[in-house]
Design a protein around this motif. Structure first.
Motif, PDB file in Angstrom:
ATOM      1  N   MET B 209     -11.460 -12.300  50.791  1.00  0.00           N
ATOM      2  CA  MET B 209     -11.293 -11.341  51.895  1.00  0.00           C
ATOM      3  C   MET B 209     -10.479 -10.138  51.414  1.00  0.00           C
ATOM      4  N   MET B 210      -9.398 -10.415  50.679  1.00  0.00           N
ATOM      5  CA  MET B 210      -8.526  -9.325  50.216  1.00  0.00           C
ATOM      6  C   MET B 210      -9.221  -8.461  49.160  1.00  0.00           C
ATOM      7  N   GLY B 211      -9.935  -9.092  48.253  1.00  0.00           N
ATOM      8  CA  GLY B 211     -10.662  -8.315  47.243  1.00  0.00           C
ATOM      9  C   GLY B 211     -11.696  -7.406  47.905  1.00  0.00           C
ATOM     10  N   THR B 212     -12.274  -7.886  49.011  1.00  0.00           N
ATOM     11  CA  THR B 212     -13.248  -7.098  49.769  1.00  0.00           C
ATOM     12  C   THR B 212     -12.545  -5.955  50.508  1.00  0.00           C
ATOM     13  N   LEU B 213     -11.378  -6.261  51.087  1.00  0.00           N
ATOM     14  CA  LEU B 213     -10.615  -5.217  51.795  1.00  0.00           C
ATOM     15  C   LEU B 213     -10.144  -4.126  50.827  1.00  0.00           C
ATOM     16  N   VAL B 214      -9.793  -4.507  49.618  1.00  0.00           N
ATOM     17  CA  VAL B 214      -9.374  -3.497  48.636  1.00  0.00           C
ATOM     18  C   VAL B 214     -10.563  -2.583  48.308  1.00  0.00           C
ATOM     19  N   ARG B 215     -11.761  -3.160  48.192  1.00  0.00           N
ATOM     20  CA  ARG B 215     -12.966  -2.340  47.976  1.00  0.00           C
ATOM     21  C   ARG B 215     -13.158  -1.341  49.132  1.00  0.00           C
ATOM     22  N   VAL B 216     -12.885  -1.814  50.343  1.00  0.00           N
ATOM     23  CA  VAL B 216     -12.950  -0.919  51.513  1.00  0.00           C
ATOM     24  C   VAL B 216     -11.913   0.187  51.363  1.00  0.00           C
ATOM     25  N   GLY B 217     -10.697  -0.195  50.993  1.00  0.00           N
ATOM     26  CA  GLY B 217      -9.622   0.785  50.833  1.00  0.00           C
ATOM     27  C   GLY B 217      -9.942   1.828  49.768  1.00  0.00           C
ATOM     28  N   GLN B 218     -10.711   1.417  48.769  1.00  0.00           N
ATOM     29  CA  GLN B 218     -11.103   2.328  47.680  1.00  0.00           C
ATOM     30  C   GLN B 218     -12.315   3.180  48.042  1.00  0.00           C
ATOM     31  N   GLY B 219     -12.920   2.884  49.203  1.00  0.00           N
ATOM     32  CA  GLY B 219     -14.104   3.648  49.621  1.00  0.00           C
ATOM     33  C   GLY B 219     -15.406   3.098  49.052  1.00  0.00           C
ATOM     34  N   LYS B 220     -15.341   1.949  48.377  1.00  0.00           N
ATOM     35  CA  LYS B 220     -16.563   1.380  47.781  1.00  0.00           C
ATOM     36  C   LYS B 220     -17.386   0.594  48.804  1.00  0.00           C
ATOM     37  N   PHE B 221     -16.715   0.087  49.848  1.00  0.00           N
ATOM     38  CA  PHE B 221     -17.375  -0.480  51.029  1.00  0.00           C
ATOM     39  C   PHE B 221     -16.852   0.302  52.229  1.00  0.00           C
ATOM     40  N   LYS B 222     -17.603   0.269  53.324  1.00  0.00           N
ATOM     41  CA  LYS B 222     -17.109   0.824  54.582  1.00  0.00           C
ATOM     42  C   LYS B 222     -16.742  -0.351  55.498  1.00  0.00           C
ATOM     43  N   SER B 223     -15.865  -0.107  56.461  1.00  0.00           N
ATOM     44  CA  SER B 223     -15.456  -1.198  57.352  1.00  0.00           C
ATOM     45  C   SER B 223     -16.668  -1.773  58.088  1.00  0.00           C
ATOM     46  N   GLU B 224     -17.631  -0.914  58.415  1.00  0.00           N
ATOM     47  CA  GLU B 224     -18.802  -1.408  59.159  1.00  0.00           C
ATOM     48  C   GLU B 224     -19.757  -2.217  58.280  1.00  0.00           C
ATOM     49  N   ASP B 225     -19.480  -2.305  56.986  1.00  0.00           N
ATOM     50  CA  ASP B 225     -20.283  -3.182  56.116  1.00  0.00           C
ATOM     51  C   ASP B 225     -19.905  -4.659  56.291  1.00  0.00           C
ATOM     52  N   ILE B 226     -18.754  -4.928  56.851  1.00  0.00           N
ATOM     53  CA  ILE B 226     -18.241  -6.307  56.885  1.00  0.00           C
ATOM     54  C   ILE B 226     -19.172  -7.274  57.641  1.00  0.00           C
ATOM     55  N   PRO B 227     -19.643  -6.911  58.842  1.00  0.00           N
ATOM     56  CA  PRO B 227     -20.542  -7.868  59.520  1.00  0.00           C
ATOM     57  C   PRO B 227     -21.754  -8.242  58.661  1.00  0.00           C
ATOM     58  N   GLY B 228     -22.309  -7.297  57.946  1.00  0.00           N
ATOM     59  CA  GLY B 228     -23.451  -7.584  57.076  1.00  0.00           C
ATOM     60  C   GLY B 228     -23.071  -8.476  55.899  1.00  0.00           C
ATOM     61  N   ILE B 229     -21.869  -8.261  55.367  1.00  0.00           N
ATOM     62  CA  ILE B 229     -21.389  -9.100  54.251  1.00  0.00           C
ATOM     63  C   ILE B 229     -21.235 -10.543  54.729  1.00  0.00           C
ATOM     64  N   ILE B 230     -20.687 -10.717  55.938  1.00  0.00           N
ATOM     65  CA  ILE B 230     -20.544 -12.072  56.491  1.00  0.00           C
ATOM     66  C   ILE B 230     -21.932 -12.682  56.715  1.00  0.00           C
ATOM     67  N   ALA B 231     -22.819 -11.905  57.327  1.00  0.00           N
ATOM     68  CA  ALA B 231     -24.153 -12.402  57.685  1.00  0.00           C
ATOM     69  C   ALA B 231     -24.971 -12.798  56.452  1.00  0.00           C
ATOM     70  N   ALA B 232     -24.678 -12.168  55.307  1.00  0.00           N
ATOM     71  CA  ALA B 232     -25.420 -12.466  54.076  1.00  0.00           C
ATOM     72  C   ALA B 232     -25.244 -13.917  53.636  1.00  0.00           C
ATOM     73  N   GLU B 233     -24.099 -14.517  53.990  1.00  0.00           N
ATOM     74  CA  GLU B 233     -23.782 -15.898  53.558  1.00  0.00           C
ATOM     75  C   GLU B 233     -24.047 -16.054  52.062  1.00  0.00           C
ATOM     76  N   ASP B 234     -23.525 -15.085  51.312  1.00  0.00           N
ATOM     77  CA  ASP B 234     -23.795 -15.006  49.864  1.00  0.00           C
ATOM     78  C   ASP B 234     -22.546 -14.439  49.198  1.00  0.00           C
TER      79      ASP B 234
END
Lengths: 263, 263
Positions: B209-234
């Motif tokens: 979760m934290m490694g993903t949040l850091v990617r968000v903080g760096q602009g590599k993911f957007k906050s609205e990408d999170i539901p899709g990341i969860i839904a991927a189950e991957d």
């Protein structure tokens, strides 16, 4: 020639104090080696003062002269990559050639931390004196207030002190008592941070003040004994020297005009 | 037979995690050895769960059965004197025989700390992930809010997870952003503590979760990408696993009625 002024934090645990000594592992040695590795220059850095073996610094300061033309904003990272992890340069600025970290210092603040909970804190154990038995903190606070002023502090100086005068001024001193870590219903008494600000400090001075305050907290001295202990001008009148690892050089104060390179 | 329940803090730096492993240096091994040294008994302690190598605990809990008649108020000191300095038993109480540290746990809170200042903090460097470059903290906070709920957290689980179900509930998660350590006029961004409370956590879950949040903080993911990341189950949809040493098991929650020996 440029005069560079830097702020450094260090965990003093594994060092024999700040100042270079023959054959010893000191903070100064590592900082000077990092400057040599970066610039090729052999410099002697001037700190605000020494710290004893095992004592930490949140914001020790030092300055040195260099012929290097490395831009000022590059120095911190360049030195930190050449320093052990427990020494970190926090800021660097260019100051007038007349600036001297020791002579120009107006005041210094030390912090001494006592953990008065039943058991040590694993995360801060290297930075706190653990004293698990009962302390009368209000009596300690009163005793501390009697230590503020301009006095001959011979009673609170190492017998090895070679200073011509032991007169110093403590401008202020205060305790912060944080009970957030104390487990209710136990003998935990929380964390006691003691801050002391003065125009200069003798060898072991804060540690002897703290060893004396702990005696007060234990009921072995009374707060009203402090004026007599100071007046005795005799090391044996005061309490023991508290352990080094509870002490941190917190801040050193300067006149901002003396730091400014713009004239 | 008595069932004893204890709270323990540890600095995980030099251990291969909490749980006993063949040939490894674990927290559990040291605690069981201290109990053996005290009582002569060979016990298996039951913790609220394992922690990974390098992860710390402010308040891990465990219980074990003993035939010792040592009074309950003696246990902490008796075990602490037999433990290394970086493992400290903070409290001990007798609980019903039915109590089980893992099965009886209602929730757990972890804290993950990012130091987003330009340079590391020498005093906390063992307990913080140092990330000196720019983070969009508000975007991270929004992303974190999307991680709260009941989901299949396969995307945030180690590929080595052997759990039958990856459905867990995160009850709440919040960030505390402390800028008191940031030096004004520098790129310092202060300290970011992220707290996550849930009914259970998969292997590496908070760190991913934290490694993903850091990617968000760096602009590599957007906050609205999170539901899709969860839904991927991957697992490959999420960010990297953040370093272990920034993580601390903060608290484990129980129903006080289950802890009470009075019926």
């Amino acid at each position: 020639m440029r005069n560079l002024f830097m702020v450094v934090s260090y965990d003093g645990t594994r060092y024999h104090g700040f100042q270079t000594q023959p054959g010893e592992n000191t903070i100064q040695d590592y900082i000077e080696a990092s400057i040599h590795a970066l610039t090729g220059e052999t410099v002697k850095i001037i700190a605000s003062g020494r710290t004893d073996a095992g004592v930490h610094a949140r914001a020790q300061v030092f300055n040195f002269e260099t012929q290097s033309s490395i831009p000022i904003e590059r120095w911190c990272l360049a030195l930190n990559t050449r320093l052990p992890n427990d020494i970190v340069i926090r800021s660097a600025q260019e100051v007038p050639l007349s600036f001297h970290s020791r002579h120009s210092a107006h005041w210094k603040t030390y912090r001494y931390t006592i953990n008065a909970n039943a058991f040590p804190d694993v995360f801060n154990r290297a930075y706190e004196f653990h004293h698990p038995t009962k302390l009368d903190i209000e009596e300690m606070r009163t005793a501390l207030s009697h230590m503020v002023g301009t006095f001959d502090y011979t009673s609170f100086a190492s017998r090895k002190s070679t200073k011509a005068s032991h007169v110093r001024t403590i401008y202020k001193a205060w305790m912060e008592h944080d009970v957030s870590s104390a487990i209710p219903g136990t003998r935990d008494q929380g964390i006691i941070h003691t801050y002391v600000t003065g125009n200069g400090f003798l060898q072991h001075m804060v540690r002897i003040m703290m060893g004396t305050l702990v005696r007060v907290g234990q009921g072995k001295f009374k707060s009203e004994d402090i004026p007599g202990i100071i007046a005795a001008e005799d090391r044996s009148a005061a309490g023991p020297t508290a352990v080094a690892h509870g002490l941190t050089l917190w801040e050193v104060g300067y006149d901002l005009n003396e730091l400014s390179i713009e004239k």
